[in-house]
Write a protein that holds these residues in place. Structure first.
Motif, short mmCIF file in Angstrom:
data_model
loop_
_atom_site.label_atom_id
_atom_site.label_comp_id
_atom_site.label_asym_id
_atom_site.label_seq_id
_atom_site.Cartn_x
_atom_site.Cartn_y
_atom_site.Cartn_z
N GLN A 65 -7.10 -2.70 -3.47
CA GLN A 65 -8.56 -2.56 -3.41
C GLN A 65 -9.17 -3.55 -2.43
N ASP A 86 -8.53 -2.29 0.92
CA ASP A 86 -9.46 -1.19 1.22
C ASP A 86 -10.81 -1.75 1.67
N SER A 87 -11.30 -2.77 0.96
CA SER A 87 -12.57 -3.38 1.33
C SER A 87 -12.48 -4.04 2.70
N THR A 144 -1.95 -4.79 -12.45
CA THR A 144 -3.36 -4.84 -12.05
C THR A 144 -3.55 -5.68 -10.78
N ASP A 201 -2.78 -3.45 -7.80
CA ASP A 201 -3.91 -2.56 -7.52
C ASP A 201 -5.11 -3.32 -6.96
N HIS A 202 -5.31 -4.53 -7.46
CA HIS A 202 -6.42 -5.34 -6.96
C HIS A 202 -6.22 -5.68 -5.48
N ARG A 230 0.83 -1.21 0.00
CA ARG A 230 0.00 0.00 0.00
C ARG A 230 0.86 1.26 0.00
#
Length: 423
Positions: free
Chosen positions: A34, A37-38, A27, A30-31, A8
């Motif tokens: 994410q 984050d969730s 990707t 970044d996934h 991060r």
């Protein structure tokens, strides 16, 4: 595996370093962010809801003690759905964490900043060469011909008993194998390594902890009935001795050496580069493993490299050291040096050892930690080095030391073999 907090906080640097290993799936990085984050959002919602439920429970208790049943019932009614909501969030959190954990292990370790860019072995950096390449007589033989000439290793008999890549060592060939194993173990003991004898089969948790799974899934021999894997290197069981262990800082460096047979399915089957002992499905190896303080790991890596070079010098074998490029490095390594010996009859270099620093990549999976001087838990660094793998050492000894009289045994091995010549 990499730590999500580091990913991060250093997204661009992570993608840049992964590209050196030719891992270009930005990707996925970044996934992962994410997903984290969730995970954080769900955790915060769950914590907030749990706090409200606790507050409501306290209110209900206070009202009941005051004899105010009506208010207690009102709060109880308003908070009736909290339990189900917390349960739903807990299940959702578990799903996100499972996906995060299953995806983060697909990222290889980040290469050290000194790792050169490159795709193939030819892009590796030659750090040094040592020794003089011997000049053989015109009728010099390759080691696979020498094996047959002196009847010391029978490749065809191995095919009969098991299959290609499983040689049978005979007579002086078997004694040379045993001599090399004992020599390497004695040298390791003199260097302060604590010898251990470990299982040659491991469970899935062990294979995962050192990074063989999921990266090498399908490349290891697997016993389905018992759900066990034959080890590709002693690194796996030795390092796993410390899985889920909190070690003491004063224990560093923790040093182990182990002899084991090793099993690898990916050995090739065609061409001169895999003939004879060049590449096998089963081979013997003495492995050295260290767990060290993070501040010392690259100093230790250099020490391990010099130690292995010392073994090659004592065996009178010309060798070179390579710093592996990103494309030729292992999945779990941050920096790897390969040692190659020169095969005079084949006229090419043969890899006989790799020494690697994994930094915290393995220890994060292993959960091997220590309490630092500030009282905080910290991940150890792990390193390993082949010291040494036997097949190509034997091949080079045979080829480089062949004479009209026979094959001369290096002086340092004579006390172990009990003979000076294979003739």
């Amino acid at each position: 595996m990499l730590q999500i907090n580091y990913i991060r906080e250093n997204r661009d640097a992570v993608i840049e370093r992964l590209a050196v290993k030719n891992f270009k799936d930005a990707t996925l990085v970044d996934h992962l962010i994410q997903l984290d984050d969730s995970r954080r959002k769900i955790q915060n919602e769950s914590d907030a809801l749990a706090a409200e439920a606790n507050a409501a429970s306290k209110q209900i208790g206070d009202f009941m003690r005051q004899g105010n049943k009506a208010e207690a019932d009102r709060v109880k009614s308003e908070s009736a759905g909290y339990k189900d909501q917390v349960k739903q969030l807990t299940e959702k959190l578990a799903e996100v964490e499972q996906e995060l954990n299953s995806k983060i292990v697909l990222l290889p370790n980040l290469p050290h900043t000194s790792v050169p860019k490159g795709l193939v072995p030819e892009d590796n950096e030659v750090v040094l060469e040592n020794g003089t390449v011997p000049k053989l007589q015109e009728n010099a033989l390759s080691h696979w011909d020498l094996l047959m000439k002196y009847d010391i290793v029978d490749l065809e008999l191995g095919v009969k008993v098991t299959g290609a890549g499983f040689p049978v060592y005979k007579g002086k060939g078997a004694r040379l194998q045993r001599a090399l194993i004992n020599f390497f173990l004695d040298q390791a003991a003199d260097e302060g390594y604590n010898e251990v004898q470990v299982p040659i089969m491991v469970n899935e948790a062990s294979a995962f902890a050192t990074g063989q799974l999921p990266d090498k899934d399908g490349q290891m021999y697997y016993v389905a009935q018992d759900e066990l894997y034959l080890i590709p290197t002693a690194e796996v069981p030795v390092t796993n001795l410390y899985r889920d262990v909190i070690v003491k800082e004063e224990q560093f460096p923790i040093k182990h050496a182990a002899y084991t047979p090793c099993f690898r399915r990916e050995a090739g089957s065609y061409g001169a580069h895999v003939r004879g002992l060049n590449r096998l499905h089963q081979f013997d190896k003495v492995e050295t493993v260290q767990l060290v303080h993070p501040d010392k790991s690259y100093e230790v890596l250099e020490e391990m490299s010099l130690y292995i070079q010392g073994l090659l010098q004592k065996l009178e074998l010309p060798y070179r050291v390579l710093r592996l490029c990103g494309g030729d490095m292992g999945f779990t390594s941050a920096l790897t040096f390969d040692m190659e010996v020169y095969s005079a009859a084949q006229e090419r270099w043969l890899e006989v050892s790799s020494v690697s620093n994994f930094e915290t990549y393995q220890s994060n999976r292993l959960k091997v930690r220590f309490k630092n001087s500030n009282g905080k838990m910290q991940l150890a660094h792990t390193l390993n080095g082949s010291a040494l793998a036997l097949p190509r050492i034997v091949a080079s000894i045979l080829e480089n030391n062949q004479t009209d009289k026979g094959v001369r045994i290096p002086n340092v091995l004579v006390p172990y073999t009990g003979f000076e010549w294979i003739d």
